[in-house]
Write a protein that holds these residues in place. Structure first.
Motif, mmCIF file in Angstrom:
data_model
loop_
_atom_site.group_PDB
_atom_site.id
_atom_site.type_symbol
_atom_site.label_atom_id
_atom_site.label_comp_id
_atom_site.label_asym_id
_atom_site.label_seq_id
_atom_site.Cartn_x
_atom_site.Cartn_y
_atom_site.Cartn_z
ATOM 1 N N CYS B 237 10.553 8.395 -1.886
ATOM 2 C CA CYS B 237 10.803 7.008 -1.479
ATOM 3 C C CYS B 237 9.452 6.347 -1.242
ATOM 4 N N SER B 238 9.476 5.076 -0.937
ATOM 5 C CA SER B 238 8.209 4.397 -0.689
ATOM 6 C C SER B 238 7.576 4.934 0.589
ATOM 7 N N ASN B 239 6.267 4.890 0.617
ATOM 8 C CA ASN B 239 5.537 5.414 1.777
ATOM 9 C C ASN B 239 5.278 4.263 2.737
ATOM 10 N N THR B 240 6.337 3.621 3.171
ATOM 11 C CA THR B 240 6.190 2.395 3.963
ATOM 12 C C THR B 240 6.761 2.567 5.365
ATOM 13 N N VAL B 244 12.295 2.236 4.087
ATOM 14 C CA VAL B 244 11.970 2.867 2.798
ATOM 15 C C VAL B 244 13.146 2.695 1.846
#
Lengths: 409, 450
Positions: B237-240, B244
């Protein structure tokens, strides 16, 4: 026989004309003259001066719930006028302000009160739409006890039962006071300032109401102070003000570098409330390099020409039109983002993912004052032959190539 | 000699103006006192005219700095103006109005983004005088303000520093820095119903348990731990922070789960991890269609007459599918890869449950409608031809017995012909429809490297 027909026809015509000039039309004409609204009214004011009007001193003996009823004297049109607040008529609550410029039982104008303004904000505002155009709008606001402002607006009628909205431009055209001496203090400019203050307070209240409404939308509730990103501007557009119907399911947190990224910031308060006199700026930050739209605008004529100032939407809780870093569907990009790509091009590596931090600022007098929304999206430099490398560095169509060409000129 | 004297006079004047322009309002206001100020307002003819009554002006100071200028408009309306930058003000602000003191008077004006001033009033101090016109006043006050902005760097830095100090105090109170932390945990804000490509966002926060038994949380869980306290290392997944989304590329989650993983910046040994098994059950539509006739100009140079533009053809694709076991649930899922032969690019790598629908469109674009006839050319134009559908090769691994993949390769419709200008002229013909693309299905062993 012919004579009789002609006589009947003439009488009928007279009656038709007579009927069409009923009280309503007559009020409009006189009131327009009195208020100096419209060219015709303005031209005829002088002609009727002195012929009409008179004393309305007996109005001062009356009392009403709002304390408005009485005889008033105008500042621009110096005649005396009568105002009577009528709470109830024929067993019904009407909350009307009756305006008299001639002696008699019938007023020349009946204005409706915006009841919610009085109930919630203690503002006594009366209005009447005499026609759908802006010049057919008459508004009266009490600016101080015994002092009324006559106002014209810049909006045409949307709904005859409501006054022009709080964000409309209101111009004070005359001031009327019970006590003539008050007119020395309450000149047009001062009354205008007071009206602006009153409307400002109403605007604040309207803002609170809008915010309450907005909080019913998950997207606003979850993204207040943040920026949402999508694959295209179409995912972020709305049809109606303060109804953010965009779906969070379409928001993204990762995207191929060089592809379209649209974004929309959501603010806690409209900028004109949180930072009066400020406008927006946007900064982009990636790979430890930051570009700033306003700073770039001041750095060269190329950027000054291609990076427009964002001076819309100060009164909104979000940008009405979403912004883009890059939009491949119509070949539009933010030059500040392209400049960022140009500056970091040597740092970018295929297969790597980079955080792009976007910040929307309140900007004033050459400086970013406070961030009003921030968001981060990950941009992946794809390894495909026709991926990021081609999109950014293709000699003619690549985004970095394009900005280098522009700057080289 | 005369020339030299003139030069010196000009130079001196310039020096005075320039020196004056650099002064902050705090300095200039040393020559002003509270009192009743004579007011000039701008009339309709853009001339200043004197207002009957004076306006009381009250100047409040804190030390050497002016903290507020209260203008009592007409003696009745309070307008409190505050300095833009307290240590070095260029103006005092009240709503969108500004007040800058110059010489013997204050200019009450509005400011726009083009660095232009629009004067509304002039407030002249009791012993002062004013004799300038509107345009000159606007220019003078704008010149003063912009020159002063440039000198505000230090004062602005002080304001920024003060703000940063407040933020730092707030951060330290809430940060894990310097605190005895027993453990950190990842907590989901809400449990996601579906975990798949294009599923809704997964919101998560962090809970830190301190050794004294108390807990600190990130903002989305009701606390104030700054996210800067954590180093993220998510997978699949996004590294946010906070939110995510499952990666669109299935190669990024080889174990059929996404992993939220982070560590404490100040306590590197403290780590937290949360694994979320994918459900692979969100329907997907992939469009690789030909462009429409009216978009042809975006793809190539065109000459536009009355005839509609021809549309583009759908892309040629190779779609591969293979059924494998879900590594966490052991259920069957399909791995699907779509390669765009026309663009030379892999456009999708998905993992979907057997029932989840995947629609792949490689249809031709629709031809552009023609323009109606004109007096110069009465006949209506001809509609643009529709684009052909793409040719798709669908390669199924023998294991892929069940799938829900739909592939469309229809040709695009032709654009409508234009109407004639006159009844004697002819109607343009409708563009021809594009040919349908081919769909070739093969069953053979498929290797997918994800």
């Amino acid at each position: 026989m012919k004579k009789q027909i002609l006589l009947t026809a003439a009488l009928s015509l007279f009656l038709i004309v007579g009927v069409s000039n009923t009280a309503e039309a007559q009020f409009g004409k006189n009131t327009k003259k009195a208020l100096g609204l419209g060219k015709k009214g303005k031209n005829k004011v002088k002609k009727v001066k002195g012929k009409k009007g008179g004393s309305f001193g007996e109005f001062n003996n009356e009392t009403d719930a709002l304390g408005i009823t009485g005889e008033y004297f105008g500042l621009v049109d110096t005649r005396a006028f009568g105002f009577r607040f009528v709470k109830e008529a024929e067993g019904k609550i009407v909350d009307e302000l009756h305006y008299f410029e001639k002696k008699g039982d019938e007023p020349q104008l009946k204005m409706d009160m915006k009841e919610s303004y009085h109930r919630k904000n203690q503002v006594k505002l009366f209005f009447k739409w005499m026609s759908a155009s802006a010049s057919g709008y008459v508004e009266v606001i009490e600016v101080a006890p015994g002092v009324l402002a006559q106002i014209k607006g810049d909006r045409s009628a949307n709904d005859y039962d409501t006054p022009i909205p709080v964000d409309a431009k209101r111009t004070v055209v005359d001031v009327m006071a019970k006590n003539k001496a008050d007119l020395d203090t309450w000149d047009i400019e001062t009354v205008q300032a007071k009206v602006d203050m009153i409307i400002g307070a109403l605007k604040g209240a309207a803002g609170d109401k809008a915010k309450k409404q907005l909080m019913k939308y998950d997207v606003y509730k979850n993204y207040k102070g943040k920026i949402a990103f999508t694959k295209g501007t179409n995912y972020l557009r709305n049809q109606k003000a303060n109804q953010p119907t965009e779906k969070e399911a379409n928001f993204i947190t990762k995207r191929e570098l060089g592809e379209t990224v649209a974004f929309k910031p959501y603010f806690d308060k409209p900028l004109e409330q949180s930072h009066p006199g400020a406008w927006f700026n946007i900064t982009y930050e990636m790979a430890s390099v930051k570009t700033d739209r306003e700073a770039l605008r001041k750095s060269s004529s190329v950027f000054a020409k291609n990076i427009p100032q964002i001076d819309d939407d100060q009164d909104k809780f979000y940008f009405w039109y979403p912004k883009v870093t890059i939009n491949t569907s119509n070949n539009v990009a933010d030059y500040a983002f392209l400049e960022l790509l140009r500056l970091i091009q040597d740092k970018l590596q295929a297969g790597q993912t980079y955080d792009l931090k976007v910040t929307v600022w309140a900007y004033k007098d050459g400086a970013n004052i406070d961030p009003v929304a921030t968001g981060t999206i990950q941009l992946e430099y794809t390894t495909d032959e026709n991926g990021t490398k081609k999109r950014l560095f293709e000699p003619v169509q690549g985004w970095v190539s394009k900005i280098e060409d522009v700057l080289d000129e | 000699m005369k020339f030299l004297i003139n030069y010196l006079i000009i130079f001196t004047c310039f020096g005075i103006v320039f020196g004056y322009a650099q002064e902050s309002q705090n300095n200039i206001l040393k020559n002003f006192e509270s009192g009743n100020y004579t007011v000039y307002k701008l009339n309709d003819k853009e001339k200043f005219e004197k207002v009957k009554k004076t306006w009381p002006v009250n100047i409040a100071k804190t030390g050497d700095n002016v903290s507020q200028v209260l203008v009592k408009r007409s003696g009745i309306l309070d307008e409190p103006f505050t300095p833009d930058v307290p240590g070095y003000p260029a103006y005092f602000a009240y709503k969108t109005f500004r007040l800058s003191f110059l010489k013997d008077y204050a200019v009450y004006y509005e400011w726009n983004g083009k660095q232009q001033a629009t004067t509304k009033y002039i407030l002249v101090k009791p012993s002062g005088s004013f004799g300038s016109n509107w345009e000159t006043t606007n220019k003078n006050v704008a010149a003063y303000a912009t020159a002063t902005f440039k000198n505000q760097t230090g004062a602005r830095a002080n304001v920024k520093e003060a703000k940063a100090e407040i933020a730092e105090v707030e951060r330290k109170v809430n940060s894990l820095e310097g605190k005895a932390v027993a453990k950190i945990e990842i907590q989901l804000v809400s449990k996601p119903a579906k975990v798949a490509h294009f599923s809704e966002a997964i919101n998560y926060g962090v809970v830190a348990s301190l050794k004294d038994g108390s807990q600190l949380k990130t903002s989305n869980l009701g606390g104030k731990i700054p996210w800067e306290d954590f180093k993220l290392n998510n997978e699949g997944c996004s590294n946010t922070r906070e939110t995510v989304r499952v990666d669109e590329d299935a190669s990024k989650f080889p174990n059929d789960e996404i992993v939220l993983r982070l560590s404490s910046v100040y306590h590197p040994s403290l780590k937290a991890e949360k694994k979320i098994v994918t459900t692979n059950d969100v329907s997907i539509r992939v469009n690789r269609n030909g462009f429409w006739g009216h978009d042809r100009r975006k793809h190539m140079a065109i000459t536009q007459g009355l005839d509609g533009q021809h549309a583009g053809r759908g892309d040629n694709l190779t779609v591969k599918v293979k059924t494998v076991k879900h590594k966490q649930t052991e259920g069957s899922i399909n791995k699907i890869e779509i390669y765009n032969e026309t663009k030379g690019k892999t456009v999708a790598r998905y993992k979907l449950s057997l029932d989840t629908e995947l629609t792949i469109n490689a249809v031709g674009g629709q031809g552009m409608n023609a323009f109606d006839g004109s007096s110069g050319r009465p006949d209506g134009g001809h509609g643009g031809n529709g684009g052909a559908g793409g040719n798709v090769t669908f390669v199924k691994d023998p294991s892929a017995v069940k799938h829900n993949i739909k592939i469309n390769t229809d040709g695009g419709k032709g654009g409508k012909g234009g109407a004639p200008k006159y009844s004697s002229a002819s109607h343009g013909r409708t563009g021809s429809s594009g040919d349908n693309g081919t769909l070739k299905t093969e069953t053979k062993n498929v290797t997918l490297n994800f």
